[in-house]
Write a protein that holds these residues in place. Structure first.
Motif, PDB file in Angstrom:
ATOM      1  N   THR A 235      41.668  39.831  38.367  1.00 31.14           N
ATOM      2  CA  THR A 235      42.565  40.239  37.286  1.00 31.14           C
ATOM      3  C   THR A 235      42.291  41.696  36.940  1.00 31.14           C
TER       4      THR A 235
ATOM      5  N   ALA B 123      35.181  33.438  30.169  1.00 32.32           N
ATOM      6  CA  ALA B 123      36.638  33.330  29.983  1.00 32.32           C
ATOM      7  C   ALA B 123      37.340  33.331  31.331  1.00 32.32           C
ATOM      8  N   ALA B 124      36.832  34.099  32.290  1.00 29.50           N
ATOM      9  CA  ALA B 124      37.482  34.209  33.594  1.00 29.50           C
ATOM     10  C   ALA B 124      37.269  32.980  34.462  1.00 29.50           C
TER      11      ALA B 124
ATOM     12  N   LEU C 244      31.459  38.749  38.993  1.00 31.75           N
ATOM     13  CA  LEU C 244      32.846  39.156  38.732  1.00 31.75           C
ATOM     14  C   LEU C 244      33.667  39.186  40.016  1.00 31.75           C
TER      15      LEU C 244
ATOM     16  N   SER D 240      30.076  43.504  27.975  1.00 33.35           N
ATOM     17  CA  SER D 240      31.500  43.248  28.225  1.00 33.35           C
ATOM     18  C   SER D 240      31.680  42.294  29.399  1.00 33.35           C
ATOM     19  N   ALA D 241      30.892  42.460  30.444  1.00 34.39           N
ATOM     20  CA  ALA D 241      30.993  41.562  31.607  1.00 34.39           C
ATOM     21  C   ALA D 241      30.599  40.145  31.215  1.00 34.39           C
TER      22      ALA D 241
ATOM     23  N   VAL E 141      30.916  38.735  28.360  1.00 36.69           N
ATOM     24  CA  VAL E 141      31.997  38.140  27.545  1.00 36.69           C
ATOM     25  C   VAL E 141      33.140  37.696  28.450  1.00 36.69           C
ATOM     26  N   LEU E 142      33.443  38.515  29.449  1.00 42.46           N
ATOM     27  CA  LEU E 142      34.572  38.224  30.322  1.00 42.46           C
ATOM     28  C   LEU E 142      34.291  37.066  31.269  1.00 42.46           C
TER      29      LEU E 142
ATOM     30  N   ARG F 249      38.416  45.986  35.888  1.00 39.90           N
ATOM     31  CA  ARG F 249      37.946  46.989  34.923  1.00 39.90           C
ATOM     32  C   ARG F 249      36.451  46.814  34.671  1.00 39.90           C
ATOM     33  N   GLN F 250      36.013  45.559  34.543  1.00 35.63           N
ATOM     34  CA  GLN F 250      34.589  45.299  34.282  1.00 35.63           C
ATOM     35  C   GLN F 250      33.717  45.642  35.481  1.00 35.63           C
TER      36      GLN F 250
ATOM     37  N   ALA G   1      41.383  42.773  34.050  1.00 35.59           N
ATOM     38  CA  ALA G   1      40.158  42.804  33.239  1.00 35.59           C
ATOM     39  C   ALA G   1      38.906  42.705  34.113  1.00 35.59           C
ATOM     40  N   ALA G   2      38.939  41.841  35.117  1.00 37.72           N
ATOM     41  CA  ALA G   2      37.779  41.692  36.001  1.00 37.72           C
ATOM     42  C   ALA G   2      37.545  42.978  36.797  1.00 37.72           C
TER      43      ALA G   2
END
Length: 140
Positions: A70, A137-138, A64, A130-131, A133-134, A75-76, A72-73
């Protein structure tokens, strides 16, 4: 004679029916020490299972760190750090009860610790899922 056999059979059956509710207590041959050892073994097995996943938390955090920064990144990454910290906190606060501690209190402590370590496991799993999944996409 047949009447006496019938009475004997009935008495045996009645005695069996009356003793049946006591059977589970008699079958519990596990000593207090064995129950405590089993509870501790289960607790430590869960700890070991989660410790084996700590590298996964670290690796995902590193991955990450290489994606665009971002919200979201970030947050993860923080979620993974919280899961890591929860595991470390659990390990630092855990203290095996002394042998002098009452059996019921020892079992209650192991039960409480089992609940806590299971909560750490839920936090770890959620942050890992969650990581994962992200990350795909990231990277696009």
């Amino acid at each position: 004679m047949a009447y006496l056999c019938g009475v004997k059979m009935f008495c045996r059956f009645a005695a069996l029916v009356l003793l049946l509710p006591l059977l589970p207590g008699c079958l519990s041959l596990e000593s207090d020490e064995e129950k405590e050892a089993a509870a501790e073994k289960k607790l430590m097995a869960r700890h070991d299972e989660l410790m084996a996943r700590m590298d996964e938390l670290y690796t995902l955090r590193q991955q990450l760190g290489r994606v665009p920064d971002t919200l979201a990144a970030g947050r993860q990454r923080r979620a993974l750090l919280r899961a890591d910290a929860a595991m470390m906190d659990w390990m630092h606060q855990y203290r095996k009860p002394a042998d002098s501690v009452d059996h019921a209190r020892t079992l209650a402590y192991f039960g409480q610790q089992q609940h806590r370590i299971d909560s750490v496991g839920v936090l770890m799993q959620h942050s890992i899922d969650s990581a994962r999944v992200l990350l795909p996409a990231a990277s696009h």
